[in-house]
Design an enzyme around this catalytic site. Sequence first.
Site, mmCIF file in Angstrom:
data_model
loop_
_atom_site.group_PDB
_atom_site.id
_atom_site.type_symbol
_atom_site.label_atom_id
_atom_site.label_comp_id
_atom_site.label_asym_id
_atom_site.label_seq_id
_atom_site.Cartn_x
_atom_site.Cartn_y
_atom_site.Cartn_z
ATOM 1 N N LYS A 182 -4.086 0.738 -44.608
ATOM 2 C CA LYS A 182 -4.657 -0.223 -43.668
ATOM 3 C C LYS A 182 -3.819 -1.488 -43.750
ATOM 4 C CE LYS A 182 -8.148 -0.519 -40.762
ATOM 5 N NZ LYS A 182 -8.867 0.509 -40.013
ATOM 6 N N ASP B 83 -7.056 -1.540 -34.629
ATOM 7 C CA ASP B 83 -8.372 -1.742 -35.247
ATOM 8 C C ASP B 83 -8.922 -3.007 -34.577
ATOM 9 O OD1 ASP B 83 -10.152 -0.762 -37.640
ATOM 10 O OD2 ASP B 83 -10.111 -2.918 -37.898
HETATM 11 P P1 NDP Z 1 -12.651 -4.273 -31.243
HETATM 12 O O1 NDP Z 1 -11.821 -5.420 -31.642
HETATM 13 O O2 NDP Z 1 -12.334 -3.528 -29.997
HETATM 14 O O3 NDP Z 1 -14.189 -4.709 -31.164
HETATM 15 C C1 NDP Z 1 -14.834 -5.277 -32.255
HETATM 16 C C2 NDP Z 1 -16.242 -5.672 -31.846
HETATM 17 O O4 NDP Z 1 -16.964 -6.088 -33.015
HETATM 18 C C3 NDP Z 1 -16.272 -6.841 -30.889
HETATM 19 O O5 NDP Z 1 -17.399 -6.740 -30.072
HETATM 20 C C4 NDP Z 1 -16.386 -8.036 -31.850
HETATM 21 O O6 NDP Z 1 -16.954 -9.203 -31.277
HETATM 22 C C5 NDP Z 1 -17.338 -7.464 -32.885
HETATM 23 N N1 NDP Z 1 -17.129 -8.147 -34.164
HETATM 24 C C6 NDP Z 1 -15.980 -8.231 -34.875
HETATM 25 N N2 NDP Z 1 -16.165 -8.966 -35.979
HETATM 26 C C7 NDP Z 1 -17.458 -9.344 -35.952
HETATM 27 C C8 NDP Z 1 -18.262 -10.116 -36.818
HETATM 28 N N3 NDP Z 1 -17.772 -10.652 -37.948
HETATM 29 N N4 NDP Z 1 -19.576 -10.283 -36.483
HETATM 30 C C9 NDP Z 1 -20.090 -9.752 -35.334
HETATM 31 N N5 NDP Z 1 -19.359 -9.008 -34.476
HETATM 32 C C10 NDP Z 1 -18.077 -8.811 -34.786
HETATM 33 O O7 NDP Z 1 -12.635 -3.292 -32.518
HETATM 34 P P2 NDP Z 1 -12.990 -1.750 -32.588
HETATM 35 O O8 NDP Z 1 -14.076 -1.419 -31.634
HETATM 36 O O9 NDP Z 1 -11.730 -0.996 -32.560
HETATM 37 O O10 NDP Z 1 -13.544 -1.651 -34.091
HETATM 38 C C11 NDP Z 1 -14.926 -1.808 -34.407
HETATM 39 C C12 NDP Z 1 -15.194 -1.198 -35.773
HETATM 40 O O11 NDP Z 1 -14.859 0.205 -35.745
HETATM 41 C C13 NDP Z 1 -14.400 -1.778 -36.942
HETATM 42 O O12 NDP Z 1 -15.177 -1.722 -38.107
HETATM 43 C C14 NDP Z 1 -13.233 -0.804 -37.067
HETATM 44 O O13 NDP Z 1 -12.657 -0.817 -38.360
HETATM 45 C C15 NDP Z 1 -13.937 0.503 -36.784
HETATM 46 N N6 NDP Z 1 -13.071 1.603 -36.384
HETATM 47 C C16 NDP Z 1 -12.295 1.514 -35.258
HETATM 48 C C17 NDP Z 1 -11.518 2.584 -34.874
HETATM 49 C C18 NDP Z 1 -10.759 2.601 -33.588
HETATM 50 O O14 NDP Z 1 -10.263 3.662 -33.235
HETATM 51 N N7 NDP Z 1 -10.660 1.499 -32.863
HETATM 52 C C19 NDP Z 1 -11.426 3.797 -35.710
HETATM 53 C C20 NDP Z 1 -12.348 3.816 -36.822
HETATM 54 C C21 NDP Z 1 -13.099 2.734 -37.144
HETATM 55 P P3 NDP Z 1 -15.988 -10.465 -30.934
HETATM 56 O O15 NDP Z 1 -15.201 -10.046 -29.744
HETATM 57 O O16 NDP Z 1 -16.911 -11.579 -30.679
HETATM 58 O O17 NDP Z 1 -15.131 -10.683 -32.166
#
Ligand code: NDP
Length: 458
Positions: free
Chosen positions: A138, A178
Amino acid sequence: MILKRADYDMNDLNQKLESFIAGLKRRNPGEQEFHQAVYEVASSIIPYIANKPIYQDMQILERLSEPDRVIIFRVCWQDDKGNIRTQRGYRVQHNNSIGPYKGGLRFHPNVTLSILKFLAFEQTFKNSLTGLPMGGAKGGSDFNPKGKSSNEVMRFCQSFMTELSRHIGPNKDVPAGDIGVGAREIGYMFGQHKRLSNEFTGILTGKGMEFGGSPIRTEATGYGTVYMMNDMLDVKGQTIEGKICLVSGSGNVAQYAIEKATQLGAKVVTMSDSSGFIYDPDGIDADKLAFIVDLKTNKRGRIKEYADEYGVEFHQGKRPWGVPCDLVFPCATQNEINGKEAATLIKNGCYAVSEGANMPTELDGIRIFQEAKIMFAPSKAANAGGVAVSGLEMSQNSTRITWKEEELQVLLRDIMKKIHDNCVEYGRESDDYVNYLKGSNIAGFIKVADAMLAYGVL
Ligand code: NDP
Protein backbone atom coordinates in the site's frame (compact mmCIF):
# COMPACT_ATOMS: atom_id res chain seq x y z
CA MET A 1 -8.97 -22.11 41.46
CA ILE A 2 -8.42 -25.27 39.43
CA LEU A 3 -8.51 -24.58 35.70
CA LYS A 4 -10.20 -27.07 33.40
CA ARG A 5 -8.13 -28.11 30.36
CA ALA A 6 -10.22 -25.99 27.95
CA ASP A 7 -9.94 -22.92 30.22
CA TYR A 8 -6.23 -23.42 30.51
CA ASP A 9 -5.84 -23.57 26.72
CA MET A 10 -7.92 -20.42 26.22
CA ASN A 11 -5.99 -18.55 28.91
CA ASP A 12 -2.73 -19.71 27.41
CA LEU A 13 -3.75 -18.53 23.93
CA ASN A 14 -4.99 -15.18 25.21
CA GLN A 15 -1.71 -14.70 27.02
CA LYS A 16 0.21 -15.51 23.83
CA LEU A 17 -1.90 -13.00 21.91
CA GLU A 18 -1.42 -10.27 24.49
CA SER A 19 2.34 -10.81 24.69
CA PHE A 20 2.62 -10.92 20.88
CA ILE A 21 0.74 -7.61 20.62
CA ALA A 22 2.79 -6.07 23.43
CA GLY A 23 5.94 -6.85 21.41
CA LEU A 24 4.37 -5.42 18.25
CA LYS A 25 3.49 -2.20 20.09
CA ARG A 26 7.02 -1.90 21.47
CA ARG A 27 8.50 -2.23 17.99
CA ASN A 28 5.93 0.09 16.34
CA PRO A 29 5.10 2.77 18.90
CA GLY A 30 2.08 4.98 18.26
CA GLU A 31 0.89 3.07 15.19
CA GLN A 32 -2.64 2.46 16.47
CA GLU A 33 -4.25 1.38 13.18
CA PHE A 34 -1.41 -1.06 12.50
CA HIS A 35 -1.75 -2.55 16.01
CA GLN A 36 -5.51 -2.90 15.48
CA ALA A 37 -5.17 -4.71 12.14
CA VAL A 38 -2.53 -7.12 13.43
CA TYR A 39 -4.55 -7.81 16.60
CA GLU A 40 -7.60 -8.67 14.52
CA VAL A 41 -5.65 -11.19 12.41
CA ALA A 42 -3.52 -12.60 15.24
CA SER A 43 -6.61 -13.34 17.33
CA SER A 44 -7.64 -15.86 14.66
CA ILE A 45 -4.19 -17.15 13.71
CA ILE A 46 -2.71 -17.80 17.17
CA PRO A 47 -5.45 -20.36 18.05
CA TYR A 48 -5.25 -21.83 14.53
CA ILE A 49 -1.50 -22.50 14.70
CA ALA A 50 -1.60 -23.68 18.33
CA ASN A 51 -1.29 -27.31 17.20
CA LYS A 52 0.80 -26.59 14.08
CA PRO A 53 4.33 -26.25 15.44
CA ILE A 54 5.95 -25.69 12.05
CA TYR A 55 4.33 -22.23 11.73
CA GLN A 56 5.42 -21.38 15.26
CA ASP A 57 8.97 -22.73 14.90
CA MET A 58 9.44 -20.78 11.67
CA GLN A 59 7.98 -17.61 13.30
CA ILE A 60 5.59 -17.09 10.41
CA LEU A 61 3.18 -14.74 12.21
CA GLU A 62 6.05 -12.70 13.66
CA ARG A 63 7.67 -12.36 10.21
CA LEU A 64 4.31 -11.54 8.60
CA SER A 65 3.85 -8.67 11.03
CA GLU A 66 6.96 -6.89 9.76
CA PRO A 67 6.78 -5.31 6.27
CA ASP A 68 9.43 -6.44 3.79
CA ARG A 69 10.33 -2.76 3.39
CA VAL A 70 8.98 0.75 3.85
CA ILE A 71 9.94 3.50 1.44
CA ILE A 72 9.40 7.13 2.50
CA PHE A 73 10.18 10.04 0.21
CA ARG A 74 9.76 13.77 -0.26
CA VAL A 75 7.39 14.99 -2.97
CA CYS A 76 7.76 18.62 -4.04
CA TRP A 77 5.39 20.35 -6.44
CA GLN A 78 4.36 23.86 -7.37
CA ASP A 79 0.81 25.16 -6.83
CA ASP A 80 -1.01 27.46 -9.25
CA LYS A 81 0.27 30.55 -7.44
CA GLY A 82 3.87 29.42 -7.90
CA ASN A 83 4.41 28.39 -4.24
CA ILE A 84 6.60 25.36 -3.61
CA ARG A 85 4.74 22.68 -1.64
CA THR A 86 6.32 19.73 0.15
CA GLN A 87 4.47 16.49 0.81
CA ARG A 88 5.47 13.06 2.11
CA GLY A 89 5.17 9.98 -0.11
CA TYR A 90 5.17 6.33 1.00
CA ARG A 91 5.20 2.80 -0.34
CA VAL A 92 4.89 -0.07 2.13
CA GLN A 93 5.90 -3.32 0.41
CA HIS A 94 4.53 -5.75 2.92
CA ASN A 95 4.96 -9.27 1.55
CA ASN A 96 5.64 -10.70 -1.92
CA SER A 97 5.64 -14.41 -1.09
CA ILE A 98 2.87 -15.31 -3.52
CA GLY A 99 3.27 -12.67 -6.23
CA PRO A 100 4.42 -9.11 -7.02
CA TYR A 101 3.49 -6.48 -4.43
CA LYS A 102 0.01 -5.15 -5.13
CA GLY A 103 -2.17 -2.56 -3.41
CA GLY A 104 -3.55 0.93 -3.83
CA LEU A 105 -2.27 4.46 -3.37
CA ARG A 106 -4.17 6.79 -1.02
CA PHE A 107 -3.97 10.59 -1.24
CA HIS A 108 -5.56 12.06 1.89
CA PRO A 109 -4.37 14.55 4.52
CA ASN A 110 -4.74 11.97 7.31
CA VAL A 111 -2.38 9.45 5.65
CA THR A 112 0.27 8.26 8.10
CA LEU A 113 2.73 5.40 8.16
CA SER A 114 0.45 3.57 10.61
CA ILE A 115 -2.51 3.72 8.22
CA LEU A 116 -0.47 2.52 5.26
CA LYS A 117 1.11 -0.29 7.29
CA PHE A 118 -2.32 -1.51 8.38
CA LEU A 119 -3.58 -1.36 4.80
CA ALA A 120 -0.53 -3.19 3.40
CA PHE A 121 -0.80 -5.88 6.09
CA GLU A 122 -4.52 -6.43 5.36
CA GLN A 123 -3.83 -6.40 1.63
CA THR A 124 -1.49 -9.37 1.95
CA PHE A 125 -4.29 -11.60 3.30
CA LYS A 126 -6.91 -10.15 0.98
CA ASN A 127 -4.82 -10.77 -2.12
CA SER A 128 -4.18 -14.32 -1.00
CA LEU A 129 -7.94 -14.86 -0.58
CA THR A 130 -8.58 -13.95 -4.23
CA GLY A 131 -6.62 -17.03 -5.30
CA LEU A 132 -4.55 -14.87 -7.68
CA PRO A 133 -0.75 -14.51 -7.50
CA MET A 134 -0.43 -11.12 -5.76
CA GLY A 135 1.58 -10.00 -2.74
CA GLY A 136 0.50 -7.15 -0.46
CA ALA A 137 1.48 -3.45 -0.46
CA LYS A 138 0.00 0.00 0.00
CA GLY A 139 1.21 3.55 -0.50
CA GLY A 140 0.19 7.13 -0.86
CA SER A 141 0.71 10.61 0.45
CA ASP A 142 -0.66 13.23 2.82
CA PHE A 143 -1.47 15.30 -0.29
CA ASN A 144 -5.11 16.49 -0.28
CA PRO A 145 -6.58 16.53 -3.80
CA LYS A 146 -9.71 18.32 -2.54
CA GLY A 147 -9.86 21.92 -3.66
CA LYS A 148 -6.84 21.55 -5.96
CA SER A 149 -7.03 22.38 -9.65
CA SER A 150 -6.48 19.59 -12.17
CA ASN A 151 -3.12 21.14 -13.06
CA GLU A 152 -2.03 21.06 -9.43
CA VAL A 153 -3.12 17.42 -9.12
CA MET A 154 -1.19 16.62 -12.30
CA ARG A 155 2.00 18.28 -11.06
CA PHE A 156 1.74 16.47 -7.75
CA CYS A 157 1.10 13.07 -9.42
CA GLN A 158 4.06 13.56 -11.76
CA SER A 159 6.38 14.44 -8.91
CA PHE A 160 5.11 11.52 -6.79
CA MET A 161 5.63 9.06 -9.65
CA THR A 162 9.12 10.39 -10.42
CA GLU A 163 10.28 8.89 -7.13
CA LEU A 164 7.87 5.94 -6.92
CA SER A 165 8.93 4.73 -10.38
CA ARG A 166 12.27 3.57 -8.93
CA HIS A 167 10.48 1.03 -6.75
CA ILE A 168 7.72 -0.47 -8.93
CA GLY A 169 7.43 -2.63 -12.03
CA PRO A 170 5.09 -5.20 -13.60
CA ASN A 171 6.85 -8.11 -11.86
CA LYS A 172 7.86 -6.14 -8.79
CA ASP A 173 5.09 -3.92 -7.48
CA VAL A 174 1.88 -2.79 -9.19
CA PRO A 175 -0.01 0.00 -7.36
CA ALA A 176 -3.64 1.02 -8.00
CA GLY A 177 -6.11 3.65 -6.74
CA ASP A 178 -7.68 4.12 -3.32
CA ILE A 179 -9.16 7.11 -1.46
CA GLY A 180 -8.34 10.26 -3.42
CA VAL A 181 -6.80 8.33 -6.31
CA GLY A 182 -9.23 7.67 -9.15
CA ALA A 183 -9.07 7.50 -12.95
CA ARG A 184 -7.65 11.04 -13.26
CA GLU A 185 -4.72 10.48 -10.86
CA ILE A 186 -3.95 7.04 -12.31
CA GLY A 187 -3.80 8.60 -15.79
CA TYR A 188 -1.33 11.30 -14.69
CA MET A 189 0.87 8.80 -12.86
CA PHE A 190 0.84 6.23 -15.65
CA GLY A 191 1.74 8.94 -18.15
CA GLN A 192 4.69 10.09 -16.05
CA HIS A 193 6.01 6.55 -15.64
CA LYS A 194 5.74 5.99 -19.39
CA ARG A 195 7.69 9.20 -19.99
CA LEU A 196 10.43 8.33 -17.50
CA SER A 197 10.90 4.72 -18.53
CA ASN A 198 10.13 5.10 -22.23
CA GLU A 199 8.11 1.89 -21.86
CA PHE A 200 4.42 1.07 -22.01
CA THR A 201 4.03 -1.54 -19.27
CA GLY A 202 1.27 -2.42 -16.83
CA ILE A 203 2.79 -0.76 -13.77
CA LEU A 204 -0.56 0.46 -12.43
CA THR A 205 -4.07 -0.98 -12.44
CA GLY A 206 -7.34 0.92 -12.63
CA LYS A 207 -6.11 2.45 -15.90
CA GLY A 208 -8.41 4.00 -18.51
CA MET A 209 -9.72 1.61 -21.18
CA GLU A 210 -7.68 3.46 -23.83
CA PHE A 211 -4.38 2.57 -22.16
CA GLY A 212 -4.57 -0.95 -20.80
CA GLY A 213 -7.45 -0.82 -18.32
CA SER A 214 -9.84 -3.68 -17.68
CA PRO A 215 -13.60 -3.76 -18.06
CA ILE A 216 -15.43 -3.63 -14.69
CA ARG A 217 -12.39 -2.60 -12.62
CA THR A 218 -14.25 0.56 -11.62
CA GLU A 219 -17.32 -1.38 -10.51
CA ALA A 220 -15.55 -4.41 -9.02
CA THR A 221 -15.08 -3.45 -5.35
CA GLY A 222 -18.65 -2.23 -4.82
CA TYR A 223 -20.20 -5.09 -6.78
CA GLY A 224 -18.06 -7.64 -4.92
CA THR A 225 -19.13 -6.28 -1.53
CA VAL A 226 -22.77 -6.80 -2.49
CA TYR A 227 -22.05 -10.30 -3.87
CA MET A 228 -20.51 -11.20 -0.51
CA MET A 229 -23.68 -10.00 1.27
CA ASN A 230 -25.80 -11.96 -1.17
CA ASP A 231 -23.84 -15.15 -0.53
CA MET A 232 -24.05 -14.73 3.26
CA LEU A 233 -27.83 -14.25 3.02
CA ASP A 234 -28.08 -17.25 0.70
CA VAL A 235 -26.66 -19.51 3.45
CA LYS A 236 -29.73 -18.47 5.49
CA GLY A 237 -32.10 -19.01 2.58
CA GLN A 238 -32.60 -15.25 2.08
CA THR A 239 -31.92 -12.72 -0.68
CA ILE A 240 -31.10 -9.04 -0.74
CA GLU A 241 -34.35 -8.17 -2.51
CA GLY A 242 -36.58 -5.77 -0.60
CA LYS A 243 -34.03 -5.15 2.16
CA ILE A 244 -33.37 -1.67 3.56
CA CYS A 245 -29.66 -0.89 3.32
CA LEU A 246 -27.36 1.76 4.79
CA VAL A 247 -24.29 2.73 2.77
CA SER A 248 -21.61 5.14 3.98
CA GLY A 249 -19.28 7.02 1.66
CA SER A 250 -20.16 8.29 -1.80
CA GLY A 251 -16.95 7.53 -3.69
CA ASN A 252 -16.03 4.68 -5.97
CA VAL A 253 -16.88 1.77 -3.66
CA ALA A 254 -20.12 3.28 -2.34
CA GLN A 255 -21.40 4.18 -5.80
CA TYR A 256 -21.09 0.69 -7.20
CA ALA A 257 -22.29 -1.02 -4.03
CA ILE A 258 -25.44 1.12 -4.35
CA GLU A 259 -25.75 0.29 -8.05
CA LYS A 260 -25.53 -3.48 -7.52
CA ALA A 261 -27.70 -3.58 -4.39
CA THR A 262 -30.38 -1.57 -6.21
CA GLN A 263 -30.18 -3.79 -9.30
CA LEU A 264 -30.78 -6.78 -7.02
CA GLY A 265 -33.93 -5.18 -5.61
CA ALA A 266 -32.68 -3.65 -2.34
CA LYS A 267 -33.48 -0.11 -1.20
CA VAL A 268 -30.45 1.99 -0.21
CA VAL A 269 -31.47 4.93 1.96
CA THR A 270 -28.20 6.59 3.04
CA MET A 271 -24.89 7.84 1.65
CA SER A 272 -22.25 10.06 3.23
CA ASP A 273 -19.03 11.98 2.85
CA SER A 274 -16.73 13.56 5.40
CA SER A 275 -19.22 16.40 5.96
CA GLY A 276 -22.24 14.26 6.94
CA PHE A 277 -24.88 11.88 5.56
CA ILE A 278 -28.11 12.07 3.58
CA TYR A 279 -31.21 10.01 4.38
CA ASP A 280 -33.52 9.31 1.45
CA PRO A 281 -36.39 7.07 2.65
CA ASP A 282 -37.60 6.51 -0.94
CA GLY A 283 -34.27 4.94 -1.87
CA ILE A 284 -31.41 6.00 -4.14
CA ASP A 285 -32.56 4.81 -7.57
CA ALA A 286 -30.55 4.72 -10.81
CA ASP A 287 -31.31 8.36 -11.73
CA LYS A 288 -30.35 9.67 -8.30
CA LEU A 289 -27.18 7.57 -8.39
CA ALA A 290 -26.26 9.07 -11.77
CA PHE A 291 -26.58 12.49 -10.11
CA ILE A 292 -24.17 11.41 -7.36
CA VAL A 293 -21.63 9.88 -9.76
CA ASP A 294 -21.57 13.13 -11.73
CA LEU A 295 -21.43 15.23 -8.54
CA LYS A 296 -18.55 13.27 -7.01
CA THR A 297 -16.55 12.23 -10.08
CA ASN A 298 -16.90 15.25 -12.36
CA LYS A 299 -17.99 18.20 -10.24
CA ARG A 300 -16.19 17.07 -7.07
CA GLY A 301 -19.08 18.43 -4.98
CA ARG A 302 -20.44 17.70 -1.48
CA ILE A 303 -23.12 15.20 -0.50
CA LYS A 304 -25.38 17.98 0.82
CA GLU A 305 -26.05 18.92 -2.80
CA TYR A 306 -27.97 15.61 -3.12
CA ALA A 307 -30.19 16.63 -0.20
CA ASP A 308 -30.79 20.03 -1.83
CA GLU A 309 -31.59 18.44 -5.20
CA TYR A 310 -34.04 15.80 -3.91
CA GLY A 311 -35.40 17.55 -0.79
CA VAL A 312 -34.22 14.91 1.71
CA GLU A 313 -32.57 15.13 5.13
CA PHE A 314 -28.89 16.05 5.46
CA HIS A 315 -27.25 15.36 8.82
CA GLN A 316 -24.15 17.48 9.11
CA GLY A 317 -21.10 15.94 10.78
CA LYS A 318 -22.97 12.67 11.50
CA ARG A 319 -22.65 9.06 10.38
CA PRO A 320 -25.68 7.10 9.16
CA TRP A 321 -25.67 4.30 11.75
CA GLY A 322 -28.71 5.51 13.69
CA VAL A 323 -31.11 4.86 10.78
CA PRO A 324 -33.18 1.62 11.09
CA CYS A 325 -32.19 -0.96 8.48
CA ASP A 326 -31.68 -4.61 7.56
CA LEU A 327 -28.23 -4.52 5.96
CA VAL A 328 -25.14 -2.31 6.27
CA PHE A 329 -22.36 -1.53 3.78
CA PRO A 330 -19.70 0.76 5.30
CA CYS A 331 -17.84 2.08 2.23
CA ALA A 332 -16.06 5.28 3.36
CA THR A 333 -12.97 4.76 5.52
CA GLN A 334 -11.37 2.98 8.51
CA ASN A 335 -12.86 3.06 12.00
CA GLU A 336 -16.22 4.54 11.05
CA ILE A 337 -18.34 2.17 13.21
CA ASN A 338 -17.52 2.09 16.92
CA GLY A 339 -18.94 -0.21 19.60
CA LYS A 340 -21.81 2.12 20.48
CA GLU A 341 -22.81 2.52 16.85
CA ALA A 342 -22.64 -1.26 16.32
CA ALA A 343 -24.98 -1.75 19.27
CA THR A 344 -27.38 0.88 17.87
CA LEU A 345 -27.41 -0.84 14.49
CA ILE A 346 -28.35 -4.16 16.07
CA LYS A 347 -31.00 -2.56 18.28
CA ASN A 348 -32.52 -0.98 15.15
CA GLY A 349 -32.78 -4.27 13.26
CA CYS A 350 -29.52 -4.70 11.33
CA TYR A 351 -28.60 -8.36 10.88
CA ALA A 352 -25.78 -8.35 8.30
CA VAL A 353 -22.74 -6.18 7.53
CA SER A 354 -20.49 -6.37 4.48
CA GLU A 355 -17.46 -4.06 4.66
CA GLY A 356 -16.66 -2.20 1.43
CA ALA A 357 -14.11 0.10 3.08
CA ASN A 358 -10.94 -1.21 4.73
CA MET A 359 -11.33 -1.92 8.48
CA PRO A 360 -14.38 0.36 8.90
CA THR A 361 -15.45 -1.40 12.11
CA GLU A 362 -13.47 -0.90 15.29
CA LEU A 363 -12.52 -4.01 17.32
CA ASP A 364 -15.30 -3.23 19.84
CA GLY A 365 -17.85 -3.02 17.06
CA ILE A 366 -16.75 -6.37 15.61
CA ARG A 367 -17.07 -7.98 19.04
CA ILE A 368 -20.61 -6.63 19.39
CA PHE A 369 -21.63 -7.89 15.92
CA GLN A 370 -20.18 -11.32 16.62
CA GLU A 371 -21.67 -11.62 20.11
CA ALA A 372 -25.06 -10.78 18.58
CA LYS A 373 -24.30 -13.54 16.00
CA ILE A 374 -25.17 -11.32 13.06
CA MET A 375 -23.56 -11.97 9.67
CA PHE A 376 -20.35 -9.95 9.44
CA ALA A 377 -18.10 -10.03 6.35
CA PRO A 378 -14.78 -8.27 7.10
CA SER A 379 -13.15 -6.04 4.53
CA LYS A 380 -10.37 -8.39 3.52
CA ALA A 381 -13.05 -10.77 2.18
CA ALA A 382 -15.89 -8.39 1.31
CA ASN A 383 -13.93 -5.82 -0.70
CA ALA A 384 -11.48 -8.20 -2.41
CA GLY A 385 -13.36 -7.91 -5.72
CA GLY A 386 -11.46 -4.74 -6.63
CA VAL A 387 -8.00 -6.18 -6.30
CA ALA A 388 -9.20 -9.41 -7.93
CA VAL A 389 -10.11 -7.52 -11.10
CA SER A 390 -6.83 -5.59 -10.77
CA GLY A 391 -5.10 -8.98 -10.83
CA LEU A 392 -7.05 -9.83 -13.97
CA GLU A 393 -6.01 -6.43 -15.44
CA MET A 394 -2.38 -7.49 -14.87
CA SER A 395 -3.02 -10.77 -16.70
CA GLN A 396 -4.60 -8.90 -19.62
CA ASN A 397 -1.63 -6.48 -19.76
CA SER A 398 0.83 -9.38 -19.80
CA THR A 399 -0.90 -11.00 -22.76
CA ARG A 400 -1.82 -7.67 -24.42
CA ILE A 401 -5.41 -8.80 -24.85
CA THR A 402 -8.52 -7.17 -23.36
CA TRP A 403 -11.13 -9.65 -22.21
CA LYS A 404 -14.85 -9.18 -22.74
CA GLU A 405 -16.89 -7.52 -20.03
CA GLU A 406 -19.15 -10.57 -19.72
CA GLU A 407 -16.14 -12.83 -19.08
CA LEU A 408 -14.90 -10.53 -16.33
CA GLN A 409 -18.34 -10.31 -14.74
CA VAL A 410 -18.42 -14.11 -14.50
CA LEU A 411 -14.86 -14.27 -13.11
CA LEU A 412 -15.58 -11.62 -10.45
CA ARG A 413 -18.77 -13.39 -9.37
CA ASP A 414 -16.92 -16.69 -9.21
CA ILE A 415 -13.98 -15.29 -7.19
CA MET A 416 -16.34 -13.69 -4.64
CA LYS A 417 -18.26 -16.94 -4.26
CA LYS A 418 -15.03 -18.86 -3.66
CA ILE A 419 -13.92 -16.31 -1.06
CA HIS A 420 -17.27 -16.66 0.67
CA ASP A 421 -17.08 -20.46 0.65
CA ASN A 422 -13.51 -20.40 1.98
CA CYS A 423 -14.63 -18.18 4.86
CA VAL A 424 -17.39 -20.67 5.66
CA GLU A 425 -14.97 -23.62 5.50
CA TYR A 426 -12.50 -22.11 7.98
CA GLY A 427 -14.93 -19.99 9.97
CA ARG A 428 -17.79 -22.28 10.99
CA GLU A 429 -18.02 -22.48 14.79
CA SER A 430 -19.27 -25.45 16.84
CA ASP A 431 -22.72 -23.79 17.21
CA ASP A 432 -22.87 -23.43 13.38
CA TYR A 433 -22.32 -19.64 13.48
CA VAL A 434 -20.10 -18.65 10.57
CA ASN A 435 -17.30 -16.44 11.86
CA TYR A 436 -16.32 -14.84 8.54
CA LEU A 437 -13.54 -12.88 10.22
CA LYS A 438 -11.83 -16.00 11.50
CA GLY A 439 -12.50 -17.80 8.20
CA SER A 440 -11.00 -15.04 6.07
CA ASN A 441 -7.96 -14.62 8.31
CA ILE A 442 -7.13 -18.33 8.28
CA ALA A 443 -7.88 -18.89 4.59
CA GLY A 444 -5.76 -15.83 3.66
CA PHE A 445 -2.94 -16.87 5.99
CA ILE A 446 -2.43 -20.47 4.83
CA LYS A 447 -1.24 -19.77 1.27
CA VAL A 448 1.17 -16.99 2.26
CA ALA A 449 2.47 -18.96 5.24
CA ASP A 450 3.09 -22.10 3.19
CA ALA A 451 4.96 -20.12 0.54
CA MET A 452 7.11 -18.59 3.30
CA LEU A 453 7.83 -22.08 4.67
CA ALA A 454 8.98 -23.15 1.20
CA TYR A 455 11.49 -20.27 1.02
CA GLY A 456 13.18 -21.05 4.33
CA VAL A 457 14.38 -18.18 6.47
CA LEU A 458 14.26 -14.91 4.50
P1 NDP B 1 -13.07 7.50 -2.76
O1 NDP B 1 -12.01 8.50 -2.57
O2 NDP B 1 -13.66 7.30 -4.11
O3 NDP B 1 -14.28 7.78 -1.75
C1 NDP B 1 -14.06 7.84 -0.38
C2 NDP B 1 -15.37 8.21 0.31
O4 NDP B 1 -15.19 8.10 1.73
C3 NDP B 1 -15.78 9.64 0.04
O5 NDP B 1 -17.17 9.74 0.10
C4 NDP B 1 -15.13 10.39 1.22
O6 NDP B 1 -15.75 11.62 1.56
C5 NDP B 1 -15.36 9.38 2.34
N1 NDP B 1 -14.34 9.57 3.38
C6 NDP B 1 -13.00 9.50 3.23
N2 NDP B 1 -12.39 9.76 4.39
C7 NDP B 1 -13.38 9.99 5.28
C8 NDP B 1 -13.39 10.31 6.66
N3 NDP B 1 -12.26 10.44 7.36
N4 NDP B 1 -14.61 10.45 7.26
C9 NDP B 1 -15.77 10.33 6.55
N5 NDP B 1 -15.81 10.03 5.24
C10 NDP B 1 -14.63 9.86 4.62
O7 NDP B 1 -12.45 6.13 -2.20
P2 NDP B 1 -12.92 4.64 -2.47
O8 NDP B 1 -14.39 4.57 -2.63
O9 NDP B 1 -12.05 4.08 -3.51
O10 NDP B 1 -12.49 3.94 -1.09
C11 NDP B 1 -13.38 3.83 0.02
C12 NDP B 1 -12.88 2.74 0.95
O11 NDP B 1 -12.84 1.49 0.24
C13 NDP B 1 -11.48 2.93 1.52
O12 NDP B 1 -11.42 2.38 2.81
C14 NDP B 1 -10.62 2.10 0.57
O13 NDP B 1 -9.40 1.70 1.17
C15 NDP B 1 -11.54 0.92 0.33
N6 NDP B 1 -11.24 0.14 -0.86
C16 NDP B 1 -11.28 0.71 -2.10
C17 NDP B 1 -11.04 -0.06 -3.22
C18 NDP B 1 -11.20 0.47 -4.61
O14 NDP B 1 -11.17 -0.34 -5.53
N7 NDP B 1 -11.38 1.76 -4.80
C19 NDP B 1 -10.66 -1.48 -3.09
C20 NDP B 1 -10.74 -2.00 -1.75
C21 NDP B 1 -10.99 -1.19 -0.69
P3 NDP B 1 -14.99 13.01 1.17
O15 NDP B 1 -15.13 13.14 -0.30
O16 NDP B 1 -15.72 14.04 1.93
O17 NDP B 1 -13.56 12.85 1.63
